[in-house]
Design a protein around this motif. Sequence first.
Motif, short mmCIF file in Angstrom:
data_model
loop_
_atom_site.label_atom_id
_atom_site.label_comp_id
_atom_site.label_asym_id
_atom_site.label_seq_id
_atom_site.Cartn_x
_atom_site.Cartn_y
_atom_site.Cartn_z
N LEU A 31 0.83 -1.20 0.00
CA LEU A 31 0.00 0.00 0.00
C LEU A 31 0.87 1.26 0.00
O LEU A 31 0.59 2.22 -0.74
CB LEU A 31 -0.92 0.00 1.23
N ILE A 32 1.91 1.24 0.83
CA ILE A 32 2.82 2.39 0.88
C ILE A 32 3.47 2.60 -0.48
O ILE A 32 3.57 3.73 -0.98
CB ILE A 32 3.90 2.20 1.96
N PHE A 33 3.92 1.52 -1.09
CA PHE A 33 4.55 1.59 -2.41
C PHE A 33 3.56 2.13 -3.44
O PHE A 33 3.91 2.97 -4.28
CB PHE A 33 5.06 0.22 -2.83
N ALA A 34 2.31 1.66 -3.36
CA ALA A 34 1.28 2.10 -4.32
C ALA A 34 1.00 3.59 -4.15
O ALA A 34 0.92 4.34 -5.14
CB ALA A 34 0.00 1.29 -4.12
N ASN A 73 11.45 13.97 -2.27
CA ASN A 73 10.27 13.32 -1.69
C ASN A 73 10.17 13.58 -0.20
O ASN A 73 11.17 13.85 0.47
CB ASN A 73 10.33 11.81 -1.93
N TYR A 74 8.95 13.48 0.30
CA TYR A 74 8.73 13.47 1.75
C TYR A 74 8.95 12.05 2.25
O TYR A 74 8.36 11.10 1.72
CB TYR A 74 7.30 13.90 2.08
N PHE A 75 9.78 11.89 3.26
CA PHE A 75 10.06 10.57 3.85
C PHE A 75 10.55 9.57 2.80
O PHE A 75 10.29 8.37 2.91
CB PHE A 75 8.82 10.02 4.56
N LEU A 78 6.92 10.16 -0.83
CA LEU A 78 5.87 10.96 -1.45
C LEU A 78 6.46 12.18 -2.14
O LEU A 78 7.24 12.93 -1.55
CB LEU A 78 4.85 11.40 -0.39
N SER A 79 6.08 12.39 -3.40
CA SER A 79 6.65 13.47 -4.20
C SER A 79 6.28 14.84 -3.65
O SER A 79 5.11 15.13 -3.36
CB SER A 79 6.15 13.35 -5.65
N LYS A 80 7.29 15.72 -3.53
CA LYS A 80 7.04 17.09 -3.08
C LYS A 80 6.34 17.93 -4.16
O LYS A 80 5.80 18.99 -3.86
CB LYS A 80 8.37 17.76 -2.71
#
Length: 271
Positions: A31-34, A73-75, A78-80
Motif C-alpha cells: 500500500l505504501i509503495f502504491a 520526496n517526503y520521507f 511521497l513526491s514534493k
Amino acid sequence: MSKYRSSKLAQKKKKEFQLKFFLFLAIFICLIFAVSQISKINYINIQKVNILGNNTIEENLLRDVVSDNTEGNYFWLLSKKNIILLSRKNIKQDLLKQFTKINNIEVDLDLPNTLNIKVTEREPYALWCEETTEITEEKCFFIDNDGFAFEEAPPFSESVFFKYYSGLNIQNKNNLTGSFVFEKERFKEIDSLVQLVRGLDLEPYKFVADDSKNEIYFGDESRIFFDNNQDIHSATDNLQAVLNMKEFEDRSILKNLDYVDLRFGNKIFYK
C-alpha cells in the motif's frame, strides 16, 4: 498427553500469528509503495512553474528556491511536487526570507499541474545611510515607503534620493537589509513632515537623528529641529504657524535661515 497437545496448539497459534503478521506487513508495504507511485503521477505533479512580476530579481534565483521546495520526496516516498502535498506556504515564506526586495508574493495553482508565482517588488523611496567617518565610506540602503531597508544602494543613487541618518542600533551594521529605519507609523509621520517641507520648494535632502533631537536639512544647510519623542502632528502644526507668519510669505527667505526649532511646544525659535 495433555501437555503435548497444549504445546502443539501453542506452536500452531504462533505460526498462525506469524503468518498473519507477515501478510499484514506485506500488504502495508504494498500500500505504501502504491501510494508513493500514485503521488508521482505526472498529471497530479507540478510540471510547469510561471514566475511573474519580477523586474530586478533574477528569475533563476527565484526558481532555485521553488526547486528546493518541490524537488525530492517526503520521507523518501511521497513526491514534493504533488499538488495535494505541495506546501505553498513554505514556498512563500522561503522567498520572502531570501529576497528582502519582495514586498508580496501570491502562490497559486493553475490546475491540473501549473504553479504560478506572482512577485511584487519593493520600490526605492529613500535611502538609509551610515555616517561617514575618516576610515569608512558612507554606505546606504534603499528603503521603501514604509521605511523598510531591502537592498544596498549604489553610489550614484546618493544624489537622487532623500537620506535618513538614524541610530543604526543593530548588531550587524554591514547588512541592514530586512530592518526598519523606525517603527512603521513613526516613519510615516516623519515622512509627512518631510513632504510638507518639499511641498514648499525648500528642497529637503536629509534627515538626521541623534540622542537629543531630529533635524531635517533643506536648502543650503538650513535645518528644522524637533524632539525624538515629540508628536509629529504638533511639530507640523508649529511649522505651519511659522509659515503663516508675514515675514515668511516669501518662502525663499526660509532657505536663508540657520534653523527653525520646533522642540518647545508653542514657542518657536528661528535664526
